[in-house]
Enzyme design. Structure first.
Site, PDB file in Angstrom:
ATOM      1  N   LYS A  13      44.578  44.939  42.673  1.00 46.66           N
ATOM      2  CA  LYS A  13      46.294  45.432  42.504  1.00 46.66           C
ATOM      3  C   LYS A  13      46.111  47.025  43.410  1.00 46.66           C
ATOM      4  O   LYS A  13      45.619  46.649  43.823  1.00 46.66           O
ATOM      5  CB  LYS A  13      45.973  46.359  40.686  1.00 46.66           C
ATOM      6  CG  LYS A  13      45.033  47.201  40.751  1.00 46.66           C
ATOM      7  CD  LYS A  13      45.435  48.853  41.192  1.00 46.66           C
ATOM      8  CE  LYS A  13      44.011  49.640  40.709  1.00 46.66           C
ATOM      9  NZ  LYS A  13      43.714  51.080  41.584  1.00 46.66           N
ATOM     10  N   GLY A  99      35.258  49.667  46.092  1.00 42.58           N
ATOM     11  CA  GLY A  99      35.058  50.971  46.345  1.00 42.58           C
ATOM     12  C   GLY A  99      36.871  51.015  47.012  1.00 42.58           C
ATOM     13  O   GLY A  99      36.823  52.149  47.403  1.00 42.58           O
ATOM     14  N   GLY A 101      39.598  51.153  45.884  1.00 44.10           N
ATOM     15  CA  GLY A 101      41.758  51.290  45.277  1.00 44.10           C
ATOM     16  C   GLY A 101      41.924  49.752  44.652  1.00 44.10           C
ATOM     17  O   GLY A 101      43.015  50.355  44.392  1.00 44.10           O
ATOM     18  N   ILE A 102      41.348  48.835  45.434  1.00 44.31           N
ATOM     19  CA  ILE A 102      42.912  47.878  44.501  1.00 44.31           C
ATOM     20  C   ILE A 102      42.434  46.834  43.154  1.00 44.31           C
ATOM     21  O   ILE A 102      42.454  46.216  42.938  1.00 44.31           O
ATOM     22  CB  ILE A 102      42.256  46.909  45.845  1.00 44.31           C
ATOM     23  CG1 ILE A 102      41.288  46.413  46.801  1.00 44.31           C
ATOM     24  CG2 ILE A 102      43.287  47.509  46.765  1.00 44.31           C
ATOM     25  CD1 ILE A 102      41.605  45.611  47.411  1.00 44.31           C
ATOM     26  N   GLY A 103      41.055  47.572  42.484  1.00 45.38           N
ATOM     27  CA  GLY A 103      40.578  47.420  41.133  1.00 45.38           C
ATOM     28  C   GLY A 103      39.488  46.122  41.601  1.00 45.38           C
ATOM     29  O   GLY A 103      40.053  45.294  40.279  1.00 45.38           O
ATOM     30  N   GLY A 104      39.263  45.770  42.317  1.00 42.20           N
ATOM     31  CA  GLY A 104      37.596  44.808  42.268  1.00 42.20           C
ATOM     32  C   GLY A 104      36.955  44.606  40.952  1.00 42.20           C
ATOM     33  O   GLY A 104      37.266  43.302  40.389  1.00 42.20           O
ATOM     34  N   GLY A 105      36.496  45.702  40.600  1.00 40.75           N
ATOM     35  CA  GLY A 105      35.202  45.675  40.018  1.00 40.75           C
ATOM     36  C   GLY A 105      36.539  45.265  38.274  1.00 40.75           C
ATOM     37  O   GLY A 105      35.351  44.612  37.616  1.00 40.75           O
ATOM     38  N   SER A 106      37.359  46.370  38.254  1.00 37.88           N
ATOM     39  CA  SER A 106      37.890  46.062  36.875  1.00 37.88           C
ATOM     40  C   SER A 106      38.524  44.752  36.327  1.00 37.88           C
ATOM     41  O   SER A 106      38.762  44.498  35.456  1.00 37.88           O
ATOM     42  CB  SER A 106      38.764  47.291  37.004  1.00 37.88           C
ATOM     43  OG  SER A 106      38.563  48.503  37.244  1.00 37.88           O
ATOM     44  N   SER A 107      39.284  43.778  37.162  1.00 36.73           N
ATOM     45  CA  SER A 107      39.793  43.124  37.092  1.00 36.73           C
ATOM     46  C   SER A 107      38.968  42.208  37.224  1.00 36.73           C
ATOM     47  O   SER A 107      39.477  40.824  36.555  1.00 36.73           O
ATOM     48  CB  SER A 107      40.159  42.733  38.785  1.00 36.73           C
ATOM     49  OG  SER A 107      41.523  41.229  38.769  1.00 36.73           O
ATOM     50  N   ASP A 139      41.629  51.250  34.055  1.00 37.07           N
ATOM     51  CA  ASP A 139      41.787  50.428  35.172  1.00 37.07           C
ATOM     52  C   ASP A 139      42.053  48.374  34.333  1.00 37.07           C
ATOM     53  O   ASP A 139      42.244  47.914  34.544  1.00 37.07           O
ATOM     54  CB  ASP A 139      42.177  49.616  36.367  1.00 37.07           C
ATOM     55  CG  ASP A 139      42.079  51.729  37.246  1.00 37.07           C
ATOM     56  OD1 ASP A 139      43.071  51.941  36.580  1.00 37.07           O
ATOM     57  OD2 ASP A 139      42.470  51.024  38.777  1.00 37.07           O
TER      58      ASP A 139
END
EC number: 2.7.1.148
Length: 288
Positions: A13, A99, A101-107, A139
């Site tokens: 994201k 880290g 800011g493009i949502g890797g872990g949350s996605s 997120d």
């Protein structure tokens, strides 16, 4: 009978803007942002079983299993339905930086919740899945719900948006920006006036974290300066990734082809429906 295995995307994201409108008594910040989902991201392959064991491959160096968001997502779903016998082997193909800011872990966490809910046949509603996701990170719900969206609160109050499907150049400098460090920093702007959705579509917005992150991390400032030569460059989230929008794939790829060699990144198109939701059967999305 449990399906043998399933591979699902975990899309990236971008925050097209990020306004911090105040600080809450609980220490969190009130935000306004627009989440733009992309057609690029990680992939997870799930193989469900009845062993009661959650196995993640490959292990992430420096991250204990109990702190891995994929593991935590699987565990929180299993605990919610009180089915301790449920297990899975989950293979993560990582394309998005940690880290960034493009949502890797949350996605990844959201794809785990949605995917295992389908494979385990646990029947949890999408609304409840989003609530479980909120326990893992602010997120996560936008990835569970699966639409590009306007967000308020701490990022969990979501309104789906129909956004122009631009192509984006996303660049990630070789530094790790701590979200906790940025949001706790004394110099962070925390009093931006709230705007409306209509105002965003008319004038856009800024990222309140960007001036501070550029000052603390010269690598981010340099990436912004380079990308600004081709279009307005912005920080996404608290960084470290930066992006710029282009009208076509060809235009974006021409810029990306000339990027400095020390910058990692990718080209992707904005999408309004998550690639995860495009891949899954309808009943998995609606809870039917």
């Amino acid at each position: 009978m449990l399906q043998t295995s399933l591979t699902l995307p975990a899309p990236a994201k971008l925050n097209l803007f990020l306004h911090i409108t105040g600080r809450r008594p609980d220490g969190y910040h009130n935000l306004q942002t627009v989440f733009q989902l992309l057609d690029f991201g990680d992939e997870l392959t799930f193989t469900p079983n009845q062993s009661g064991e959650i196995t993640i491959t490959p292990a992430i160096e420096g991250v204990p299993l109990e702190q891995n968001l994929v593991y935590k997502a699987a565990n929180i779903l299993r605990s919610h339905v009180n089915r301790p016998e449920l297990g899975a082997t989950i293979h993560l193909t990582k394309r998005l930086p940690m880290g960034g800011g493009i949502g890797g872990g949350s996605s990844d966490a959201a794809t785990t919740l949605v995917g295992l809910n389908y494979l385990w046949q646990t029947g949890v509603s999408p609304t409840t899945l989003a609530q479980l996701g909120r326990q893992l990170g602010a997120d996560v719900p936008v990835f569970v719900e699966g639409n590009s969206a306007w967000a308020e609160g701490i990022g969990e109050q979501l309104i789906a948006l129909d956004l122009p499907q631009y192509w984006y150049v996303v660049l990630t400098p070789a530094c790790h920006v701590s979200t906790v460090e940025i949001f706790s920093h004394k110099d962070l702007t925390r009093d931006t006036l709230a705007i409306t959705v209509a105002a965003f579509f008319e004038k856009g917005g800024k990222n309140d974290c960007q001036p501070l992150v550029e000052r603390l991390f010269p690598q981010v400032r340099d990436a912004v300066d380079w990308l600004n030569k081709f279009g307005p460059a912005k920080l996404t989230g608290t960084g470290a990734s930066v992006f710029a929008a282009f009208p076509s794939k060809d235009a974006a790829q021409k810029v990306f082809a000339n990027k400095p060699k020390h910058l990692n990144g990718f080209v992707a198109q904005g999408v309004n429906e998550s690639p995860l939701h495009q891949r899954l059967p309808e009943q998995c999305i609606t809870g039917v």
